[in-house]
Scaffold this active site. Sequence first.
Site, PDB file in Angstrom:
ATOM      1  N   TYR A 239       0.829  -1.209   0.000  1.00 48.24           N
ATOM      2  CA  TYR A 239       0.000   0.000   0.000  1.00 48.24           C
ATOM      3  C   TYR A 239       0.858   1.252   0.000  1.00 48.24           C
ATOM      4  CZ  TYR A 239       1.048   0.967   4.930  1.00 48.24           C
ATOM      5  OH  TYR A 239       1.684   1.290   6.098  1.00 48.24           O
TER       6      TYR A 239
ATOM      7  N   LYS B   4       6.480  -2.003   1.910  1.00 44.30           N
ATOM      8  CA  LYS B   4       5.307  -1.378   2.546  1.00 44.30           C
ATOM      9  C   LYS B   4       4.142  -2.360   2.453  1.00 44.30           C
ATOM     10  CE  LYS B   4       3.465   3.289   3.181  1.00 44.30           C
ATOM     11  NZ  LYS B   4       3.594   3.322   4.633  1.00 44.30           N
TER      12      LYS B   4
ATOM     13  N   GLU C  69      12.996   2.473  13.756  1.00 47.29           N
ATOM     14  CA  GLU C  69      12.059   3.472  13.223  1.00 47.29           C
ATOM     15  C   GLU C  69      10.849   3.528  14.146  1.00 47.29           C
ATOM     16  OE1 GLU C  69      10.354   2.436   9.362  1.00 47.29           O
ATOM     17  OE2 GLU C  69      10.313   0.310   9.874  1.00 47.29           O
TER      18      GLU C  69
ATOM     19  N   LEU D 274      11.469   1.047   6.677  1.00 45.67           N
ATOM     20  CA  LEU D 274      10.890   1.538   5.431  1.00 45.67           C
ATOM     21  C   LEU D 274      11.638   2.825   5.059  1.00 45.67           C
ATOM     22  CD1 LEU D 274       8.434   1.111   3.435  1.00 45.67           C
ATOM     23  CD2 LEU D 274       7.437   3.061   4.626  1.00 45.67           C
TER      24      LEU D 274
HETATM   25  N1  PDD Z   1       3.394   5.007   7.328  1.00 46.28           N
HETATM   26  N2  PDD Z   1       8.113   3.584   8.561  1.00 46.28           N
HETATM   27  C1  PDD Z   1       6.933   2.939   8.649  1.00 46.28           C
HETATM   28  C2  PDD Z   1       6.893   1.614   9.310  1.00 46.28           C
HETATM   29  C3  PDD Z   1       5.770   3.522   8.114  1.00 46.28           C
HETATM   30  O1  PDD Z   1       4.605   2.864   8.198  1.00 46.28           O
HETATM   31  C4  PDD Z   1       5.838   4.815   7.530  1.00 46.28           C
HETATM   32  C5  PDD Z   1       4.634   5.496   6.950  1.00 46.28           C
HETATM   33  C6  PDD Z   1       7.084   5.459   7.472  1.00 46.28           C
HETATM   34  C7  PDD Z   1       7.248   6.827   6.858  1.00 46.28           C
HETATM   35  O2  PDD Z   1       7.113   6.775   5.459  1.00 46.28           O
HETATM   36  P1  PDD Z   1       6.614   8.034   4.606  1.00 46.28           P
HETATM   37  O3  PDD Z   1       7.473   9.173   4.991  1.00 46.28           O
HETATM   38  O4  PDD Z   1       6.843   7.597   3.204  1.00 46.28           O
HETATM   39  O5  PDD Z   1       5.162   8.264   4.946  1.00 46.28           O
HETATM   40  C8  PDD Z   1       8.191   4.805   7.988  1.00 46.28           C
HETATM   41  C9  PDD Z   1       2.192   5.426   6.658  1.00 46.28           C
HETATM   42  C10 PDD Z   1       2.009   6.883   6.519  1.00 46.28           C
HETATM   43  C11 PDD Z   1       0.997   4.678   7.224  1.00 46.28           C
HETATM   44  O6  PDD Z   1       1.128   3.473   7.343  1.00 46.28           O
HETATM   45  O7  PDD Z   1      -0.042   5.276   7.506  1.00 46.28           O
END
Ligand code: PDD
Length: 295
Positions: free
Chosen positions: A31, A145, A177, A201
């Site tokens: 996703y 993801k 993270e 991620l």
């Molecule tokens: N989550 N690490 C994890 C485990 C994440 O689920 C996310 C983002 C990030 C940050 O990624 P980005 O900057 O590309 O949003 C890092 C999303 C927003 C979610 O699951 O809602």
Amino acid sequence: MIYFKDGEYLQEEQMNLSMNDRGYVFGDGVYEVIKVYDGVLYTAEEHMERLLESAAKIRLALPYTMEQLVGIAERLLQENELSVGHIYLQVTRGVAPRVHQFPDHSVSPVLTGYTVENPRPLEQLDKGAAMKSVEDMRWLRCDIKSLNLLGNVLAKQEAVEQGCQEALFVRDGIVREGSASNVFGIKDGILHTHPANNFILNGITRRVVLQLASDLSIPVQEKEFTLAEALAMDEFFFTSTNAEITPVVTIDRQPIGEGIPGPLTRQLQKLFDEQIPALVAAGHASERDSNGSTS
Ligand code: PDD
């Protein structure tokens, strides 16, 4: 609200989702969450590229190009007249009887999407957030993801139950993270973050922050650090599509630095804010071009 499913834009009651969708029974899919500011997608191509990469990493052939995916996100936000919020897109391996191995090639992936209206978290961006460290029990492909978010869900719940806003994953003593974010520390003017490997991620906001740090001539170290080192940082923050650059004022109830958002974090936030109006203006200009209007 208009939803997208496999080439169609539908009302919720027209959405026909199967019990046998592999996303539902196995979490067999990937996703993306893409931010929308003032009706314009933010870093859309980077998100779609990562969606295609995540799909390829689980050997799912997504029958869409990056341009088509951006087009779907744009149409969704127009249909729903979204101003500030995000687009959620997910793709699963499709609908087939529940056996673990992949279905045969006649089964097509299922791509769905919708919009969510939500304001920027201005109060948290200003005051900062509290994190709670949690043992990282997730699998070893956190670079994907994946729809499988049970480890993230349990971690976030644990943090929230302790009155914190975000969990801080620690594996083998190393800070990795957040449950839905990347983390950064600042010590003696150097920005520290985990390298982009299988343990995290590689967030799109993380990449933006690394670019902003370079613009501000802040030295960066993409290297592992421990929880004890995190607690001794002068400043700390987490980043994500929705959380943007959120200052962290405590970890495990211990103050970071002075226990207030730090000066370099503030500089990065300011630069992040400043890039948005230009991106929005460019987005609206390209919409006008594609509509053939000169106004
Ligand atoms: N989550 N690490 C994890 C485990 C994440 O689920 C996310 C983002 C990030 C940050 O990624 P980005 O900057 O590309 O949003 C890092 C999303 C927003 C979610 O699951 O809602």
